[in-house]
Design a protein around this motif. Structure first.
Motif, PDB file in Angstrom:
ATOM      1  N   ALA A 140       7.232  14.855 -11.430  1.00 60.81           N
ATOM      2  CA  ALA A 140       6.403  13.637 -11.574  1.00 60.81           C
ATOM      3  C   ALA A 140       5.163  13.991 -12.669  1.00 60.81           C
ATOM      4  CB  ALA A 140       5.971  13.425  -9.915  1.00 60.81           C
ATOM      5  N   GLY A 186       0.911  -0.710   0.186  1.00 64.28           N
ATOM      6  CA  GLY A 186      -0.102   0.040   0.000  1.00 64.28           C
ATOM      7  C   GLY A 186       0.873   0.866   0.129  1.00 64.28           C
ATOM      8  N   GLY A 187       0.199   2.302  -0.405  1.00 63.59           N
ATOM      9  CA  GLY A 187       0.896   3.126  -0.052  1.00 63.59           C
ATOM     10  C   GLY A 187       2.054   4.455  -1.163  1.00 63.59           C
ATOM     11  N   ALA A 206      -4.953  -2.250  -2.328  1.00 62.81           N
ATOM     12  CA  ALA A 206      -3.467  -2.187  -2.159  1.00 62.81           C
ATOM     13  C   ALA A 206      -3.696  -4.548  -1.478  1.00 62.81           C
ATOM     14  CB  ALA A 206      -2.629  -1.653  -1.039  1.00 62.81           C
ATOM     15  N   GLY A 256       1.547   4.804  -4.838  1.00 61.71           N
ATOM     16  CA  GLY A 256       0.888   5.500  -5.222  1.00 61.71           C
ATOM     17  C   GLY A 256       0.426   5.455  -6.319  1.00 61.71           C
ATOM     18  N   LYS A 257      -0.227   4.319  -6.519  1.00 64.31           N
ATOM     19  CA  LYS A 257      -1.583   3.789  -7.439  1.00 64.31           C
ATOM     20  C   LYS A 257      -2.303   4.603  -7.698  1.00 64.31           C
ATOM     21  CE  LYS A 257      -2.581   0.370  -4.696  1.00 64.31           C
ATOM     22  NZ  LYS A 257      -1.668   0.183  -3.276  1.00 64.31           N
ATOM     23  N   THR A 259      -2.471   7.755  -7.138  1.00 68.14           N
ATOM     24  CA  THR A 259      -1.619   9.023  -7.624  1.00 68.14           C
ATOM     25  C   THR A 259      -1.490   8.461  -9.321  1.00 68.14           C
ATOM     26  OG1 THR A 259      -0.737   9.793  -5.918  1.00 68.14           O
ATOM     27  CG2 THR A 259       0.048  10.891  -8.318  1.00 68.14           C
ATOM     28  N   ASP A 290     -11.319   1.043  -4.837  1.00 66.12           N
ATOM     29  CA  ASP A 290     -10.380   0.329  -3.830  1.00 66.12           C
ATOM     30  C   ASP A 290     -11.972   0.540  -2.843  1.00 66.12           C
ATOM     31  OD1 ASP A 290      -9.073   0.230  -1.352  1.00 66.12           O
ATOM     32  OD2 ASP A 290      -7.698   1.622  -1.580  1.00 66.12           O
ATOM     33  N   THR A 314      -2.134  17.344  -5.230  1.00 64.30           N
ATOM     34  CA  THR A 314      -3.512  16.643  -4.963  1.00 64.30           C
ATOM     35  C   THR A 314      -3.923  17.602  -3.291  1.00 64.30           C
ATOM     36  OG1 THR A 314      -1.192  14.781  -5.261  1.00 64.30           O
ATOM     37  CG2 THR A 314      -2.573  14.466  -3.413  1.00 64.30           C
ATOM     38  N   VAL A 332       8.654   7.367 -11.911  1.00 61.61           N
ATOM     39  CA  VAL A 332       8.637   9.000 -11.922  1.00 61.61           C
ATOM     40  C   VAL A 332       9.321   9.232 -10.737  1.00 61.61           C
ATOM     41  CG1 VAL A 332       6.064   9.759 -10.885  1.00 61.61           C
ATOM     42  CG2 VAL A 332       5.718   7.907 -12.527  1.00 61.61           C
ATOM     43  N   PRO A 333      10.309  10.049 -10.488  1.00 62.98           N
ATOM     44  CA  PRO A 333      10.429  11.268  -9.713  1.00 62.98           C
ATOM     45  C   PRO A 333       9.968  11.755  -8.095  1.00 62.98           C
ATOM     46  CG  PRO A 333      10.235  12.737 -11.421  1.00 62.98           C
ATOM     47  CD  PRO A 333       9.786  11.105 -12.081  1.00 62.98           C
ATOM     48  N   GLU A 334      10.708  11.395  -7.550  1.00 65.21           N
ATOM     49  CA  GLU A 334       9.907  11.734  -5.984  1.00 65.21           C
ATOM     50  C   GLU A 334      10.308  13.505  -6.525  1.00 65.21           C
ATOM     51  OE1 GLU A 334       9.412  10.543  -2.893  1.00 65.21           O
ATOM     52  OE2 GLU A 334       8.657  12.773  -1.929  1.00 65.21           O
ATOM     53  N   ASP A 335       8.493  13.724  -5.730  1.00 64.90           N
ATOM     54  CA  ASP A 335       8.612  15.235  -6.456  1.00 64.90           C
ATOM     55  C   ASP A 335       7.600  15.819  -5.590  1.00 64.90           C
ATOM     56  OD1 ASP A 335       7.717  17.459  -8.004  1.00 64.90           O
ATOM     57  OD2 ASP A 335       7.542  16.910  -9.560  1.00 64.90           O
ATOM     58  N   ILE A 344       4.305  16.822  -5.543  1.00 65.74           N
ATOM     59  CA  ILE A 344       2.792  15.672  -5.951  1.00 65.74           C
ATOM     60  C   ILE A 344       1.955  16.563  -4.613  1.00 65.74           C
ATOM     61  CG2 ILE A 344       2.118  13.605  -5.548  1.00 65.74           C
ATOM     62  CD1 ILE A 344       2.644  13.556  -7.951  1.00 65.74           C
ATOM     63  N   ASN A 366       8.146   4.455  -8.579  1.00 64.89           N
ATOM     64  CA  ASN A 366       7.194   5.642  -8.418  1.00 64.89           C
ATOM     65  C   ASN A 366       8.349   5.937  -7.048  1.00 64.89           C
ATOM     66  OD1 ASN A 366       6.134   7.948  -8.064  1.00 64.89           O
ATOM     67  ND2 ASN A 366       4.783   7.206  -6.664  1.00 64.89           N
ATOM     68  N   ARG A 367       8.566   7.093  -7.481  1.00 66.85           N
ATOM     69  CA  ARG A 367       9.060   7.669  -5.717  1.00 66.85           C
ATOM     70  C   ARG A 367      10.729   8.324  -5.833  1.00 66.85           C
ATOM     71  NH1 ARG A 367       5.702   8.117  -0.766  1.00 66.85           N
ATOM     72  NH2 ARG A 367       6.693  10.915  -1.135  1.00 66.85           N
TER      73      ARG A 367
HETATM   74  N1  LIG Z   1       6.455  10.593  -7.105  1.00 65.64           N
HETATM   75  C1  LIG Z   1       5.742  11.017  -5.838  1.00 65.64           C
HETATM   76  N2  LIG Z   1       6.281  12.028  -5.539  1.00 65.64           N
HETATM   77  C2  LIG Z   1       5.641  12.933  -4.476  1.00 65.64           C
HETATM   78  N3  LIG Z   1       4.759  11.977  -3.245  1.00 65.64           N
HETATM   79  C3  LIG Z   1       4.465  11.053  -4.334  1.00 65.64           C
HETATM   80  C4  LIG Z   1       4.939  10.371  -5.189  1.00 65.64           C
HETATM   81  N4  LIG Z   1       4.141   9.627  -5.350  1.00 65.64           N
HETATM   82  C5  LIG Z   1       2.861   8.526  -4.768  1.00 65.64           C
HETATM   83  N5  LIG Z   1       3.261   9.923  -3.521  1.00 65.64           N
HETATM   84  C6  LIG Z   1       2.542  10.427  -2.063  1.00 65.64           C
HETATM   85  O1  LIG Z   1       2.426   9.035  -1.686  1.00 65.64           O
HETATM   86  C7  LIG Z   1       1.288   8.953  -0.976  1.00 65.64           C
HETATM   87  C8  LIG Z   1       0.739   7.756  -1.661  1.00 65.64           C
HETATM   88  O2  LIG Z   1      -0.014   7.734  -3.020  1.00 65.64           O
HETATM   89  P1  LIG Z   1      -0.830   7.030  -3.730  1.00 65.64           P
HETATM   90  O3  LIG Z   1      -2.131   7.470  -2.863  1.00 65.64           O
HETATM   91  O4  LIG Z   1      -1.462   6.934  -4.311  1.00 65.64           O
HETATM   92  O5  LIG Z   1       0.012   5.460  -2.867  1.00 65.64           O
HETATM   93  P2  LIG Z   1      -1.895   4.119  -3.217  1.00 65.64           P
HETATM   94  O6  LIG Z   1      -0.874   3.174  -3.586  1.00 65.64           O
HETATM   95  O7  LIG Z   1      -3.167   4.467  -3.530  1.00 65.64           O
HETATM   96  O8  LIG Z   1      -2.321   3.934  -2.002  1.00 65.64           O
HETATM   97  P3  LIG Z   1      -3.066   3.200  -0.987  1.00 65.64           P
HETATM   98  O9  LIG Z   1      -2.176   1.792  -1.282  1.00 65.64           O
HETATM   99  O10 LIG Z   1      -3.162   3.338   0.347  1.00 65.64           O
HETATM  100  O11 LIG Z   1      -4.456   2.663  -1.983  1.00 65.64           O
HETATM  101  C9  LIG Z   1       0.209  10.551  -0.881  1.00 65.64           C
HETATM  102  O12 LIG Z   1       0.778  10.976  -0.255  1.00 65.64           O
HETATM  103  C10 LIG Z   1       0.545  10.837  -2.700  1.00 65.64           C
HETATM  104  O13 LIG Z   1       0.669  12.490  -2.294  1.00 65.64           O
END
Ligand SMILES: Nc1ncnc2c1ncn2[C@@H]1O[C@H](COP(=O)(O)OP(=O)(O)OP(=O)(O)O)[C@@H](O)[C@H]1O
Ligand SMILES: [Mg+2]
Lengths: 268, 85
Positions: A226, A12-13, A122, A15-16, A18, A40, A212, A202-205, A208, A172-173
């Motif tokens: 990103a 989880g978490g 997730a 970036g799916k 995003t 979800d 968001t 995708v770079p850490e940015d 985002i 990602n990140r």
């Molecule tokens: N490239 C990036 N740079 C910086 N922050 C990012 C980046 N991608 C995602 N994030 C941050 O990471 C966090 C998780 O992103 P996101 O909600 O898209 O993940 P997810 O996989 O959908 O999570 P979940 O499994 O809970 O559904 C968010 O706070 C988002 O803003």
């Protein structure tokens, strides 16, 4: 006829959501008819990331259970006329929907869209199985971290077993500064470990976070690294041949210093 | 190994360590073998090999799961001792 693409990860978490929001927006910016589906159920999020939370009347479960027609439940994007969201139910759980429901739903939508992007929950349980049931293609999002990569490997196997493979990878990140110091796995290393074709990195940015916060996709913001990475991934999804390049520290720095003067060059 | 070797040897960067750990853990994840399963496999293999080559010492046999180049492998290394008779 739409291509149905599920965005999943295992962990989880990473970036799916995003990724779903930004790829959906980027594809619609390039003229495709796009629907994003939040699969979800119980943890609705794609609506807030896309900035559409105030427009929800019906949700995916209402459609599946016949309380609403698809047309009534689909929410039109604020800016892009060809972008729609089908939100998840917030007050139900994953068992409210079956794999067969998801197949029927996506089939009903296929003729209306070019792309249907499904934001997967997730994990690797029911919610994941439902989210890939109707998919033609699967994208796996991971970050360059041991736990995320390990979980991604698990998902690669499950996607293949479900005959939805081969999946493609979005890393990602990625923090290029850490990569060049040898303190973060590079894109090439992640690809080598997982043995899955990459679709992009995708770079850490930091942007985002602010995009968001506003409920706007990063792809609208020309100074978001990103966002530009997601635009390139969308173009690759569309069959364009754009080489994947990792941002080097050099180009990154040059870009930050001279980007405004000479145009931005870093590409991902 | 001198004091200076120790002093100046660079600690491997953490990405390299992450990669090696991941490659190992993924081979195990993928075949779904627990360490106990692997130990049992080794015991049975040793019995089998000894039936054909009695001079082999079961303690010398090494069985491991690893990644080599681009493929995951189960590797058995069986050192042969020169027959004394
Ligand atoms: N490239 C990036 N740079 C910086 N922050 C990012 C980046 N991608 C995602 N994030 C941050 O990471 C966090 C998780 O992103 P996101 O909600 O898209 O993940 P997810 O996989 O959908 O999570 P979940 O499994 O809970 O559904 C968010 O706070 C988002 O803003
Ligand atoms: Mg999410």
């Amino acid at each position: 006829m739409a291509r149905v693409i599920t965005i999943t990860s295992g962990k989880g978490g990473v970036g799916k959501t995003t990724t779903t929001a930004n790829l959906g927006t980027a594809l619609a910016m390039h003229g495709s008819r796009v629907a994003t589906i939040d699969a979800d159920i119980g943890l609705r999020n794609l609506d807030v990331v896309m900035g559409l939370e105030n427009r929800i009347v019906y949700d995916l479960v209402d459609v599946v259970e016949g309380r609403a027609r698809l047309r009534q439940a689909l929410i039109k994007d604020k800016r892009l006329p060809e972008l729609y969201l089908l939100p998840a139910a917030q007050t139900r759980d994953k068992d409210a929907v079956t794999a067969a429901d998801m197949i029927n739903l996506t089939n009903e939508m296929r003729s209306e869209f070019d792309f249907i992007l499904i934001d997967c929950p997730a994990g690797i349980e029911t919610g994941f199985r439902n989210a890939i049931a109707g998919a033609d293609e699967v994208l796996i999002v991971t970050t360059p971290e041991v736990s995320a990569v390990r979980d991604a490997d698990r998902v690669v196997g499950l996607v293949e077993a479900a005959e939805k493979g081969p999946a493609r990878l979005i890393i990602n990140r990625l923090n290029q500064r850490l990569v060049s110091r040898g303190e973060m796995l590079s894109m090439d290393e992640v690809v080598e470990i997982l043995a899955v074709d990459p679709l992009g990195v995708v770079p850490e940015d930091e942007l985002i976070v602010s995009t968001t916060n506003r409920g706007e996709a990063a792809v609208f913001n020309p100074s978001s690294y990103a966002g530009r990475a997601y635009i390139n991934i969308a173009r690759r999804l569309n069959g364009e041949n754009i080489p994947i390049m990792e941002l080097t520290e050099q180009t990154n720095l040059m870009d930050r210093l001279f980007g405004g003067l000479f145009g931005r060059r870093a590409r991902t | 190994m001198s004091f200076f070797d120790d002093l100046f040897r660079r600690k491997p960067a953490s990405a390299q360590i992450a990669k090696e750990r991941l490659l190992t853990v993924l081979v195990h994840d993928r075949v779904k073998l627990t360490p106990e399963d692997l130990a049992e496999l080794k015991r049975e293999l040793a019995v089998l090999i000894q039936r054909y080559i009695p001079s082999v010492n079961p303690d010398d046999i090494e069985v491991s799961l690893l990644r080599e180049d681009t493929s995951d492998r189960l590797k058995a290394d069986v050192p042969l001792r020169r027959a004394l008779d």
